[in-house]
Structures are given as structure tokens and as C-alpha cells.
Design a protein around this motif. Structure first.
Motif, mmCIF file in Angstrom:
data_model
loop_
_atom_site.group_PDB
_atom_site.id
_atom_site.type_symbol
_atom_site.label_atom_id
_atom_site.label_comp_id
_atom_site.label_asym_id
_atom_site.label_seq_id
_atom_site.Cartn_x
_atom_site.Cartn_y
_atom_site.Cartn_z
ATOM 1 N N CYS A 65 0.770 -1.349 0.071
ATOM 2 C CA CYS A 65 0.046 0.142 0.057
ATOM 3 C C CYS A 65 0.945 1.135 -0.001
ATOM 4 N N GLY A 66 0.096 2.545 -0.060
ATOM 5 C CA GLY A 66 0.872 3.610 -0.087
ATOM 6 C C GLY A 66 1.718 4.005 1.190
ATOM 7 N N SER A 67 0.964 3.658 2.256
ATOM 8 C CA SER A 67 1.642 3.913 3.737
ATOM 9 C C SER A 67 2.931 2.988 3.893
ATOM 10 N N ASP A 70 5.540 4.532 1.898
ATOM 11 C CA ASP A 70 6.183 6.078 2.717
ATOM 12 C C ASP A 70 6.880 5.528 3.942
ATOM 13 N N HIS A 97 0.605 13.130 4.752
ATOM 14 C CA HIS A 97 -0.184 12.172 5.031
ATOM 15 C C HIS A 97 0.473 11.611 6.578
ATOM 16 N N MET A 145 5.072 16.100 -0.233
ATOM 17 C CA MET A 145 4.089 15.331 -0.909
ATOM 18 C C MET A 145 3.701 15.953 -2.313
ATOM 19 N N ASN A 149 -4.100 15.118 0.121
ATOM 20 C CA ASN A 149 -5.280 14.489 -0.223
ATOM 21 C C ASN A 149 -6.615 14.984 0.414
ATOM 22 N N ASP A 174 5.482 11.885 -1.819
ATOM 23 C CA ASP A 174 4.345 10.841 -1.530
ATOM 24 C C ASP A 174 3.305 11.216 -2.536
ATOM 25 N N VAL A 176 0.936 9.419 -3.733
ATOM 26 C CA VAL A 176 -0.346 8.485 -3.707
ATOM 27 C C VAL A 176 -1.751 9.335 -4.368
ATOM 28 N N GLN A 177 -1.816 10.441 -3.822
ATOM 29 C CA GLN A 177 -2.978 10.995 -4.545
ATOM 30 C C GLN A 177 -2.732 11.864 -5.886
ATOM 31 N N SER A 197 -0.117 4.123 -4.665
ATOM 32 C CA SER A 197 -1.058 3.076 -4.175
ATOM 33 C C SER A 197 -2.090 3.075 -5.301
ATOM 34 N N HIS A 199 -5.184 1.735 -5.268
ATOM 35 C CA HIS A 199 -6.401 1.975 -4.954
ATOM 36 C C HIS A 199 -6.928 3.207 -5.318
ATOM 37 N N LYS A 200 -6.036 4.240 -5.384
ATOM 38 C CA LYS A 200 -6.294 5.321 -5.561
ATOM 39 C C LYS A 200 -6.419 5.726 -7.302
#
Ligand code: PLP
Length: 380
Positions: A65-67, A70, A97, A145, A149, A174, A176-177, A197, A199-200
Motif C-alpha cells: 500500500c501507499g503507507s 512511505d 499524510h 508530498m 489528499n 508521496d 499517492v493522490q 498506491s 486503489h487511488k
């Protein structure tokens, strides 16, 4: 209206993943042909992603995942830097985040690293000057980032990375977004590490990746087998990795068309909200924001209550204030914008997606002012 939380998996992505849940279930580390077929799927997914990021295949590390990406970036670089001595200082921004903030705090509290948290201006921008002033002789990593987000602000990451590089400091972002909407060419962006990530961007949940420029990341944060060049042990999640690569290919092919459409819808949403709701304020910057993000604060409104009322009208949205033990607090992002609390507790994030259309926007335009009026009436 909550695509920043997560996106629906594209049917083409589901179709690409399915065989790897059934017939093609081999372990890519196995030597036999079933394993080799799975390994081939991982290799070609990696090649597709490397193509889009304009990087080498061995610079991509698959994660869950993104977390995790990171965490791997910050911890991996921090532990490697410590071994080289004389490197103890990390710079992040105040609107990161929790995956970055929490990891940086953990590195400070449990490993003695020195952390500087840069402030942002009223739009959420990190300034180049603040970054330059924060750099110390022992700074080894800057993590800012790409896009936020909550308020969608897009940071000038290339400009910030250039400053870090002047001092031989690594730059992580980051993304992710950002990944579903902004350019991802790491050479053009001039960055050293980047988290994403799936799922985004219309891929499955539970899979992400870290781009790490060759020879930067030398410390694993998960040890065991030799997967991912020994940097992230564990049997590859073949279907999810295939799904992430397929989703990213689709995003790359349709990004500009999707962004143009989303910008028009987002601008309508912003204009009508500001025009029709007294005391509404746009958070983030008017133009330098993600194409899909419209975020506001409303005076005298409880953001969490607003989300519940919208839910009752079939609208999924999100707020930046978390209610902890009955005592609502603005998120770190809204706090960093230094808004008065009567505003920051009334936040709303509307985030549209590639399937959002005019009728969805019209529905929100009709419901939102009514809900807010009713909430205000009930307060009197
Ligand atoms: N970073 C940002 C900017 C995010 O928006 C998110 C998720 O919302 C994450 C990291 C964490 O990603 P994941 O949910 O894949 O762990």
C-alpha cells in the motif's frame, strides 16, 4: 464524491487479475513453468510501470500500500544514512499524510532522528525559501508530498527537489493522490523516491509501489526472502501487481482526457458552492490543485455532521476533521492552514472521478446548499 478515499476497480483491471487468482496461481519464485509464468507476469508489470515512470525496472519495489511505501522510503533511507554517519536530519511538510508524519515522528521518538516540519502558506504551499533555510549539514532526506489528499494542492516538487539536490540531499515524494492525475516521469520531476498506491487510480486495494533511484535505498524494512532485490521480502501478490500495472497503463492512456473533463465539473462545483452558500471558503489553491478535488470550509458547520447528512442524501464525501472522544479537532492539514477553528471544523472534501458526470454535479449543487441551510437553521 469521495474518489480521493478510493476508486472503483476498472473492469479491465479485474479481467487482467482474474487468471492469477485461479489457473495461474504459481509462486513467481518457483523454478517450474507455473512459477515462471507468474514471474513473467510480475516482470512485464514492472516493465509497464517503469515505462510510465521513465525509470529502470530494478528501481521499482512492490509493496502492500501507499503507507508501506512511505514507511519503506523514510525508514530505509534513514537507517542507511545513519550507517554512513553524520546524517541525522529529515525535513517534511506540515500537511503530509499520517504515513509520513507518523513515520517521521517514530524515527524521532525511537531512533533519535532530528525532524523539521515545514509550515505551509494559506493555500498549503511549502516555500522554496523555507526549505532552503531548514537545511542543515546533517540533512539527508526531504519528503514533500506531490498533491495533498485533503485540499488537493499540488506542490512545486521539481523546484523543491532541485534545492535538495544542490545540497546532495535525497528527495522523496508521496504521490499517492497524484498518481492518477499528474505526470509521473521521475526524470522530468527530478526526484529520487516516490510512493504510489493502486486503489487511488482504479486499481485494487492492498498493493502499492515505491520508486527508489538506484543505490539510494539499501536497507529493507521487511527482511526474509530475496524478493524485490532483498528490500521487501514476501511472496509477490501476483494478481494485485498485475492489476496495478494494468490500472496505471489505463490512467496513462486516458489521463489528459479525464483531467479535462474533471476540471470542468470540478470548477462548476467550486463556483456554485461559493456562489450559493454564504460563509463558504475554498481550501487549497484555486488553480494549482488536483483536477478532481473541490474542498471547502463552511462557517459554523460541523464537518462530520455534514458528511452524515450528505450520506442520508446518497452522497459520499469526506471531512478533514476527526472526532476523537467527542472533541472534534481539525486535521493536521487544516490546522497548518491556520484557519480559525469555527471554519476548520466545518470542512468538506468532494473528489470526483472519471465516471462522474453533469447529473452528479447537479445533484450535489441541489442538495449541498439545502443541507447546510437546514443545519444552520437547526443551530438557531
Ligand atoms: N499518502 C496519501 C497522500 C494518501 O492520500 C494515502 C491514502 O489516503 C496514503 C498515503 C496511504 O495510502 P494507502 O491507503 O494505500 O496506505
Amino acid at each position: 464524491m469521495d474518489h480521493a478515499a478510493t476508486t472503483p476497480v476498472d473492469p479491465e483491471v479485474v479481467a487482467a487479475m482474474l487468471p492469477f487468482f485461479s489457473n495461474e496461481y504459481g509462486n513467481p519464485s518457483s523454478i517450474h513453468r507455473w512459477g515462471q509464468r507468474a514471474d513473467h507476469a510480475i516482470t512485464s508489470s514492472r516493465e509497464d510501470i517503469a515505462n510510465i515512470l521513465n525509470c529502470e525496472v530494478d528501481e521499482i519495489i512492490f509493496t502492500s500500500c501507499g503507507s508501506e511505501s512511505d514507511n519503506l522510503a523514510l525508514r530505509g533511507i534513514a537507517l542507511a544514512a545513519r550507517e554512513q554517519g553524520n546524517s541525522n536530519h529529515i525535513i517534511i511538510s506540515a500537511i503530509e499524510h499520517p504515513a509520513i508524519l507518523g513515520t517521521a515522528q517514530h524515527l524521532r521518538n525511537h531512533h533519535g532522528f532530528d525532524i523539521t516540519i515545514l509550515p505551509v502558506d494559506q493555500h498549503g504551499f511549502t516555500s522554496a525559501e523555507d526549505l532552503r533555510n531548514a537545511i542543515q549539514p546533517d540533512t539527508f532526506l526531504v519528503s514533500i508530498m506531490y498533491a495533498n489528499n485533503e485540499i488537493g494542492v499540488v506542490q512545486p516538487i521539481s523546484e523543491l527537489a532541485e534545492i535538495a539536490h544542490e545540497y546532495n540531499i535525497l528527495f522523496h515524494t508521496d504521490a499517492v493522490q497524484a498518481a492518477g492525475q499528474l505526470p509521473l516521469d521521475v526524470e522530468n520531476l527530478d526526484i529520487d523516491l516516490m510512493s504510489m498506491s493502486a486503489h487511488k487510480f482504479y486499481g485494487p486495494k492492498g498493493v502499492g509501489m515505491l520508486y527508489a533511484r538506484r543505490d539510494t535505498l539499501t536497507h529493507p524494512h521487511q527482511t526474509g526472502g530475496s524478493q524485490e532485490n532483498g528490500l521487501r521480502a514476501g511472496t509477490h501478490n501476483v494478481p494485485l501487481i498485475v492489476g496495478m500495472a494494468t490500472a496505471l497503463n489505463i490512467v496513462a492512456a486516458r489521463r489528459s482526457q479525464d483531467n479535462s473533463k474533471m476540471k470542468v465539473l470540478r470548477n462548476k462545483l467550486i463556483k456554485s458552492t461559493l456562489d450559493t452558500i454564504p460563509g463558504a471558503l475554498l481550501t487549497g489553491h484555486r488553480t494549482r490543485r488536483l483536477p478532481n478535488n473541490a474542498s471547502f470550509v463552511f462557517e459554523g458547520i460541523d464537518g462530520n455532521e455534514l458528511i452524515m447528512h450528505l450520506d442520508l442524501s446518497n452522497i459520499a464525501a469526506s471531512s478533514g476533521s476527526a472526532c476523537k472522544t467527542g472533541n472534534p479537532e481539525p486535521s493536521n492539514v487544516l490546522s497548518a492552514l491556520a484557519l480559525p477553528s469555527k471554519l476548520s471544523l466545518g470542512s468538506l472534501r468532494l473528489s470526483i472521478g472519471r465516471h462522474t458526470d453533469d447529473s452528479d454535479i447537479e445533484y450535489v449543487q441541489q442538495v449541498l446548499p439545502t443541507v447546510i441551510n437546514n443545519m444552520r437553521d437547526n443551530l438557531q
